[in-house]
Motif scaffolding. Structure first.
Motif, PDB file in Angstrom:
ATOM      1  N   ARG A  80      -3.686  15.579  10.664  1.00 60.12           N
ATOM      2  CA  ARG A  80      -2.670  16.147  11.548  1.00 60.12           C
ATOM      3  C   ARG A  80      -1.538  16.753  10.697  1.00 60.12           C
ATOM      4  O   ARG A  80      -1.030  17.830  10.994  1.00 60.12           O
ATOM      5  N   HIS A  81      -1.182  16.059   9.626  1.00 58.60           N
ATOM      6  CA  HIS A  81      -0.170  16.602   8.711  1.00 58.60           C
ATOM      7  C   HIS A  81      -0.616  17.959   8.162  1.00 58.60           C
ATOM      8  O   HIS A  81       0.131  18.936   8.172  1.00 58.60           O
ATOM      9  N   ASP A  82      -1.891  18.005   7.700  1.00 55.37           N
ATOM     10  CA  ASP A  82      -2.370  19.230   7.045  1.00 55.37           C
ATOM     11  C   ASP A  82      -2.383  20.402   8.030  1.00 55.37           C
ATOM     12  O   ASP A  82      -2.065  21.534   7.661  1.00 55.37           O
TER      13      ASP A  82
ATOM     14  N   ALA B  87      15.578  18.886   7.265  1.00 54.85           N
ATOM     15  CA  ALA B  87      15.073  18.941   5.886  1.00 54.85           C
ATOM     16  C   ALA B  87      15.837  19.951   5.041  1.00 54.85           C
ATOM     17  O   ALA B  87      15.941  19.784   3.827  1.00 54.85           O
ATOM     18  N   GLY B  88      16.353  20.988   5.678  1.00 60.36           N
ATOM     19  CA  GLY B  88      16.852  22.105   4.886  1.00 60.36           C
ATOM     20  C   GLY B  88      18.348  22.281   4.817  1.00 60.36           C
ATOM     21  O   GLY B  88      18.850  23.099   4.053  1.00 60.36           O
ATOM     22  N   HIS B  89      19.094  21.527   5.624  1.00 55.62           N
ATOM     23  CA  HIS B  89      20.540  21.756   5.607  1.00 55.62           C
ATOM     24  C   HIS B  89      21.259  20.852   4.613  1.00 55.62           C
ATOM     25  O   HIS B  89      21.745  21.300   3.584  1.00 55.62           O
TER      26      HIS B  89
ATOM     27  N   GLY C 263      15.028   9.864  -3.292  1.00 52.22           N
ATOM     28  CA  GLY C 263      13.582   9.643  -3.435  1.00 52.22           C
ATOM     29  C   GLY C 263      12.877   9.833  -2.106  1.00 52.22           C
ATOM     30  O   GLY C 263      13.476  10.352  -1.161  1.00 52.22           O
ATOM     31  N   PHE C 264      11.633   9.434  -2.025  1.00 54.11           N
ATOM     32  CA  PHE C 264      10.874   9.570  -0.789  1.00 54.11           C
ATOM     33  C   PHE C 264      10.007   8.326  -0.585  1.00 54.11           C
ATOM     34  O   PHE C 264       9.655   7.642  -1.535  1.00 54.11           O
ATOM     35  N   VAL C 265       9.678   8.060   0.694  1.00 53.81           N
ATOM     36  CA  VAL C 265       9.078   6.768   1.040  1.00 53.81           C
ATOM     37  C   VAL C 265       7.566   6.875   1.211  1.00 53.81           C
ATOM     38  O   VAL C 265       7.060   7.872   1.729  1.00 53.81           O
TER      39      VAL C 265
ATOM     40  N   THR D 299      12.220  16.098  -7.633  1.00 54.95           N
ATOM     41  CA  THR D 299      13.223  16.194  -6.568  1.00 54.95           C
ATOM     42  C   THR D 299      12.660  16.792  -5.281  1.00 54.95           C
ATOM     43  O   THR D 299      13.138  16.493  -4.189  1.00 54.95           O
ATOM     44  N   PHE D 300      11.652  17.630  -5.396  1.00 51.56           N
ATOM     45  CA  PHE D 300      11.015  18.182  -4.189  1.00 51.56           C
ATOM     46  C   PHE D 300       9.748  17.406  -3.830  1.00 51.56           C
ATOM     47  O   PHE D 300       8.932  17.871  -3.026  1.00 51.56           O
ATOM     48  N   GLY D 301       9.579  16.224  -4.395  1.00 50.45           N
ATOM     49  CA  GLY D 301       8.380  15.437  -4.125  1.00 50.45           C
ATOM     50  C   GLY D 301       7.214  15.979  -4.929  1.00 50.45           C
ATOM     51  O   GLY D 301       7.371  16.781  -5.866  1.00 50.45           O
TER      52      GLY D 301
ATOM     53  N   LEU E 221       4.643  17.997  -0.836  1.00 54.57           N
ATOM     54  CA  LEU E 221       5.615  18.755  -1.642  1.00 54.57           C
ATOM     55  C   LEU E 221       6.510  19.598  -0.722  1.00 54.57           C
ATOM     56  O   LEU E 221       6.012  20.256   0.201  1.00 54.57           O
ATOM     57  N   CYS E 222       7.791  19.583  -1.002  1.00 48.25           N
ATOM     58  CA  CYS E 222       8.765  20.260  -0.134  1.00 48.25           C
ATOM     59  C   CYS E 222       8.350  21.690   0.196  1.00 48.25           C
ATOM     60  O   CYS E 222       8.180  22.528  -0.697  1.00 48.25           O
ATOM     61  N   LEU E 223       8.255  21.980   1.491  1.00 48.01           N
ATOM     62  CA  LEU E 223       7.877  23.334   1.919  1.00 48.01           C
ATOM     63  C   LEU E 223       9.010  24.328   1.683  1.00 48.01           C
ATOM     64  O   LEU E 223       8.772  25.525   1.586  1.00 48.01           O
TER      65      LEU E 223
END
Ligand code: HEM
Length: 405
Positions: free
Chosen positions: A96-98, A243-245, A292-294, A346-348, A353-355
Motif C-alpha cells: 500500500r505504501h509503494d 512533511a514539508g513545512h 531521526g525516524f521510527v 537526514t532524509f532517511g 526516503l524523503c520524497l
C-alpha cells in the motif's frame, strides 16, 4: 550456539533527552553514548546511534515502518489515527505504501522542482523586501516560517489568499512530533478538520477546472489508473504540509546559524554563491531538523549480539548517524566542501526516503544564495530561542539577526 543477549539484559547507555547536558550540546552526549554502544535507551524509547546499523535496518524486511498504531499508542484521537493510517506515508507499510508513493512521485518530478526555482527566488525576494529596511529581523517569524509554506502552496495549487489560514493549521500539525502528545490533541484535531475540509473543496474544484499544479497531477495520475482512495488522496495532501513545512523551516534556520557561527564559511558563500548547495548539505548532516525516524521490529532479529523482539520500536537517529566517525571523519567539524556530506541520513534511507528531498535542497540553496547576496554583513543580533521540552523536530523558534555587521 546463539551467544546473543536479550534486549532487557543488555547494558545500554542512557541518553537524557530532557537533561541540561543534552540541551546544551546533544553532539557531546551522543558521542559519549556511542562509545558505550550502538544502541541507547531514552525516555522516548530506544535510539540507534550507528550509521552502519541504521543502513542495515532500513533494508531489513523484518524491520518495518512504525505503522499507524504508533499514534494510537501515543494516545492520538480517532481522526489522528485515521490520518496516520491513510496519509502519513512514512508510517504506511508494504504494497500500500509503494502504491501511494508511486502516485505522489508523479508530482515530484525533477522538472517540476527545477521549474519551481523561479518561484523560490520570487518568494524569497518578496519576503526579504518586507523587512529589508529594518536593521534587525527574526529569521523564523519574518522569513523561515513563511518561505517553505508559500513555495509548497504554489506547488500544490493553494491560492495566496489562503496561505495565512494554512500557516495556522501547519503550526498546529507540527505539534504531532511533541512528546507527550496529550496537551496538543485538540489543536491537532482542529487543524486536521480544517485541512481535510479545505482539500476536499480544492480537489472538487480541480476536477472541474484542472491547472498545472500538484493536485491536478494527482488527479490525472488517478485517471491514468494509479488509484488512490479518497482518504489516501486527502491524507497525502495533508501529509505534504506536515512533511514539508516545519522540516524545511527549521532546517533553513540551521543553515544560516551554522554559517554565521563559522563566519569564514559565510564569507566564502558571499564570494562564491556556487558553494551554497554544499553549505546546505553539510548543515543537513550536522544539524538535521528531524532528529531521526521510527521503525518497528516485525520479527525477532539480532543486531550486533542484541536480540530485539518483534514489536520493539526503534528511533533511527539521523543526528547520531550523521556524526558517526566511521563515515564522516572529524564529524563535529562544519565543512561546506566536505566530499561525502550528501551521505547523511537526514532524509532517511530506503523505501521511505524523503520524497521532498530535492524540493527542500533546492528551496534552501536558492534562498541562501539570495541572503548572501543581499546581506553580506549579516550577523547574530541575539541568542536563538528554542522551545521547552523534547521534540523530534529540532531548531530555533526565534533567531534575531542584524542586517549590517
Ligand atoms: C529539510 C527538510 C526535510 C527533512 C529533514 C525531511 C526528512 C524526512 C525523513 C527523515 C523522511 C523519512 C521518514 C521515514 O523513513 O520514516 C521523510 C519522508 C518524507 N518526506 Fe521529507 N523531509 C524534508 C522535507 C520534505 C518536503 C519539502 C516534503 C514535501 C513537500 C517532504 C515529504 C516527505 C514525504 C512525502 C515522505 C514520506 C516518504 C515515504 O514514506 O515513502 N519532505 N522526510
Amino acid at each position: 550456539m546463539d551467544s546473543s543477549i536479550a534486549l532487557d539484559d543488555a547494558d545500554l547507555p542512557w541518553i537524557d533527552l530532557h537533561g541540561d547536558e543534552y540541551r546544551a550540546d546533544p553532539g557531546v552526549v551522543v558521542r559519549a553514548a556511542r562509545e558505550c554502544s550502538w544502541l541507547a535507551r531514552t525516555a522516548q524509547g530506544l535510539q540507534v546511534l550507528s550509521y552502519a546499523v541504521i543502513k542495515q535496518m532500513v533494508a531489513d524486511p523484518d524491520i518495518d515502518s512504525a505503522g499507524p498504531d504508533y499514534y494510537r499508542r501515543m494516545g492520538g484521537s480517532e481522526l489522528l489515527v485515521e490520518y496516520a493510517t491513510n496519509g502519513m506515508l512514512p508510517l504506511i507499510q508494504g504494497l500500500r505504501h509503494d502504491r501511494i508513493r508511486k502516485v505522489l512521485q508523479t508530482g515530484f518530478s525533477g522538472k517540476r522542482i527545477i521549474d519551481m526555482r523561479p518561484v523560490m527566488r520570487q518568494v524569497t525576494e518578496h519576503l526579504i523586501d518586507r523587512f529589508a529596511d529594518r536593521s534587525e529581523f527574526d529569521l523564523v517569524a519574518d522569513f523561515s516560517h513563511h518561505y517553505p509554506l508559500e513555495v509548497l502552496c504554489a506547488m500544490i495549487g493553494v491560492p495566496e489568499r489562503d496561505i495565512p489560514q494554512f500557516a495556522e493549521w501547519t503550526l498546529a500539525l507540527a505539534l504531532m512530533s511533541r512528546a507527550p502528545l496529550a496537551p496538543h490533541l485538540a489543536d491537532i484535531d482542529r487543524a486536521l478538520h480544517g485541512l481535510y475540509g479545505y482539500f476536499r473543496e480544492l480537489v472538487d474544484e480541480r476536477r472541474v477546472h484542472p491547472k498545472d499544479d500538484f493536485v491536478t497531477t494527482l488527479i490525472r495520475a488517478e485517471a491514468a489508473g494509479e488509484t488512490l482512495t479518497e482518504a489516501e488522496l486527502f491524507g497525502s495532501l495533508v501529509n505534504l504540509l506536515f512533511a514539508g513545512h516545519d522540516t524545511t523551516r527549521y532546517q533553513f534556520v540551521w543553515v544560516i546559524q551554522q554559517l554565521l557561527t563559522h563566519r569564514g564559511e559565510w564569507n566564502r558563500i558571499v564570494a562564491d554563491p556556487a558553494l551554497a548547495a554544499g553549505a546546505v548539505e553539510e548543515t543537513l548532516r550536522l544539524e538535521p531538523s528531524l532528529a531521526g525516524f521510527v521503525r518497528q521490529v516485525s520479527k525477532d532479529v539480532v543486531y550486533r549480539g542484541i536480540r530485539l523482539p518483534a514489536g520493539t520500536f526503534l528511533s533511527l537517529s539521523a543526528f547520531a548517524a550523521n556524526r558517526d566517525p566511521e563515515v564522516f571523519p572529524d564529524p563535529d567539524r562544519f565543512d561546506i566542501t566536505r566530499a561525502n556530506a550528501h551521505m547523511h541520513l537526514t532524509f532517511g534511507r530506503g523505501a521511505h526516503l524523503c520524497l521532498g528531498n530535492a524540493l527542500a535542497r533546492n528551496e534552501m540553496t536558492e534562498a541562501l544564495k539570495i541572503f548572501a547576496q543581499r546581506f553580506p554583513d549579516l550577523s547574530f543580533a541575539g541568542a536563538a530561542t528554542y522551545s521547552e521540552g523534547y521534540s523530534g523536530m529540532r531548531g530555533a523558534e526565534i533567531l534575531p539577526l542584524a542586517v549590517h555587521g
